[in-house]
Scaffold this active site. Structure first.
Site, mmCIF file in Angstrom:
data_model
loop_
_atom_site.group_PDB
_atom_site.id
_atom_site.type_symbol
_atom_site.label_atom_id
_atom_site.label_comp_id
_atom_site.label_asym_id
_atom_site.label_seq_id
_atom_site.Cartn_x
_atom_site.Cartn_y
_atom_site.Cartn_z
ATOM 1 N N LYS A 9 0.962 -0.776 0.181
ATOM 2 C CA LYS A 9 -0.045 -0.718 -0.050
ATOM 3 C C LYS A 9 0.930 0.916 0.236
ATOM 4 O O LYS A 9 2.372 1.293 0.367
ATOM 5 C CB LYS A 9 -1.049 -0.129 0.966
ATOM 6 N N TYR A 49 -11.985 -3.342 -3.184
ATOM 7 C CA TYR A 49 -12.511 -3.376 -1.853
ATOM 8 C C TYR A 49 -14.468 -3.099 -1.468
ATOM 9 O O TYR A 49 -14.771 -2.678 -0.808
ATOM 10 C CB TYR A 49 -12.049 -2.026 -1.589
ATOM 11 N N ASN A 112 -1.871 0.151 6.855
ATOM 12 C CA ASN A 112 -1.248 -1.636 7.478
ATOM 13 C C ASN A 112 -0.491 -2.145 6.192
ATOM 14 O O ASN A 112 0.521 -3.155 6.915
ATOM 15 C CB ASN A 112 -1.897 -2.327 7.921
ATOM 16 N N HIS A 115 -1.253 -5.092 0.831
ATOM 17 C CA HIS A 115 -2.967 -6.170 1.487
ATOM 18 C C HIS A 115 -2.433 -7.568 0.556
ATOM 19 O O HIS A 115 -1.598 -7.978 -0.010
ATOM 20 C CB HIS A 115 -3.941 -5.284 0.341
ATOM 21 N N GLU A 126 -9.103 -11.122 -7.687
ATOM 22 C CA GLU A 126 -8.599 -9.554 -7.677
ATOM 23 C C GLU A 126 -6.900 -9.935 -8.650
ATOM 24 O O GLU A 126 -6.885 -8.892 -9.246
ATOM 25 C CB GLU A 126 -8.272 -9.843 -5.540
HETATM 26 P P1 DAT Z 1 -6.821 -6.943 5.388
HETATM 27 O O1 DAT Z 1 -6.279 -6.459 4.670
HETATM 28 O O2 DAT Z 1 -6.259 -7.375 6.701
HETATM 29 O O3 DAT Z 1 -7.749 -8.487 4.590
HETATM 30 P P2 DAT Z 1 -9.860 -6.077 5.678
HETATM 31 O O4 DAT Z 1 -10.337 -6.627 4.602
HETATM 32 O O5 DAT Z 1 -11.035 -6.460 6.447
HETATM 33 O O6 DAT Z 1 -8.370 -6.237 6.069
HETATM 34 O O7 DAT Z 1 -9.958 -4.991 5.455
HETATM 35 C C1 DAT Z 1 -9.483 -4.311 4.580
HETATM 36 C C2 DAT Z 1 -8.507 -3.339 5.045
HETATM 37 O O8 DAT Z 1 -9.865 -1.948 5.220
HETATM 38 C C3 DAT Z 1 -7.611 -3.080 5.704
HETATM 39 O O9 DAT Z 1 -5.990 -3.796 5.715
HETATM 40 C C4 DAT Z 1 -7.415 -1.502 6.504
HETATM 41 C C5 DAT Z 1 -9.019 -1.181 6.148
HETATM 42 N N1 DAT Z 1 -9.576 -1.333 7.605
HETATM 43 C C6 DAT Z 1 -10.217 -2.759 8.142
HETATM 44 N N2 DAT Z 1 -10.750 -2.609 9.330
HETATM 45 C C7 DAT Z 1 -11.098 -1.490 9.328
HETATM 46 C C8 DAT Z 1 -11.052 -0.476 10.836
HETATM 47 N N3 DAT Z 1 -11.641 -0.666 11.582
HETATM 48 N N4 DAT Z 1 -10.468 1.016 11.119
HETATM 49 C C9 DAT Z 1 -9.898 1.335 9.356
HETATM 50 N N5 DAT Z 1 -9.347 0.364 8.338
HETATM 51 C C10 DAT Z 1 -9.817 -0.169 8.269
HETATM 52 MG MG MG Z 2 -8.873 -8.571 3.756
#
Ligand code: DAT
Ligand code: MG
Length: 149
Positions: A9, A49, A112, A115, A126
């Site tokens: 990212k 997303y 974080n 991805h 994807e």
């Molecule tokens: P991952 O990236 O571990 O698959 P995810 O698919 O649940 O996690 O979410 C996608 C992204 O969205 C994640 O990398 C960061 C953001 N995100 C997830 N939960 C969040 C939250 N509670 N607040 C802010 N950003 C969040």
């Molecule tokens: Mg995810």
């Protein structure tokens, strides 16, 4: 052979962690079959997303992904989808184990770093969203017999 979609990212690129991340996947024994630095359009970020479109963080997430270039990659290997998720660590870097990418380098869920596809079917979708067929190069590493029995 299984493939997964990995994206460093904007924060990972800005913080100079591209080499570190690629090095971890290489050292693990996975094979790089696609790689590009790119600026992400709003349309692509929203499509990627889409599963999160009703979540409160969707708008800021899309804006963040479009804010600075990302490194999009496809990695190949046995069990690479699940294994990459382990190398990456938990979504919230504060909960991610030390030794994982998020656990070693992050402190905030909205920054974080990386991805990784969450399932084999998601990975296939994807990969086709981010890469054309001709941007991917399947190749046989000479190390294969030293990685697989
Ligand atoms: P991952 O990236 O571990 O698959 P995810 O698919 O649940 O996690 O979410 C996608 C992204 O969205 C994640 O990398 C960061 C953001 N995100 C997830 N939960 C969040 C939250 N509670 N607040 C802010 N950003 C969040
Ligand atoms: Mg995810």
């Amino acid at each position: 052979m299984e493939r997964t979609f990995i994206m460093i990212k904007p924060d990972g690129v800005q913080r100079g962690l591209v080499g570190e991340v690629i090095g971890r996947f290489e050292a693990k024994g996975f094979t790089l079959v696609g790689l590009k630095l790119m600026s992400v359009s709003k349309e692509l970020a929203e499509e990627h997303y889409d599963v999160h479109k009703e979540r409160p963080f969707f708008g800021s997430l899309v804006e963040f992904i479009c804010s600075s270039p990302v490194v999009a990659m496809v990695w190949e290997g046995e069990g690479v989808v699940a294994s990459a998720r382990k190398l990456i660590g938990a979504t919230n870097p504060l909960s991610a184990e030390p030794g994982t990418i998020r656990g070693d380098f992050g402190v905030s869920v909205g920054r974080n770093l990386i991805h990784g596809s969450d399932a084999i079917e998601t990975a296939q979708n994807e990969i086709s969203l981010w890469f054309s067929e001709k941007e991917l190069s399947g190749w046989e590493p000479t190390l294969t017999p030293w990685l697989y029995e």
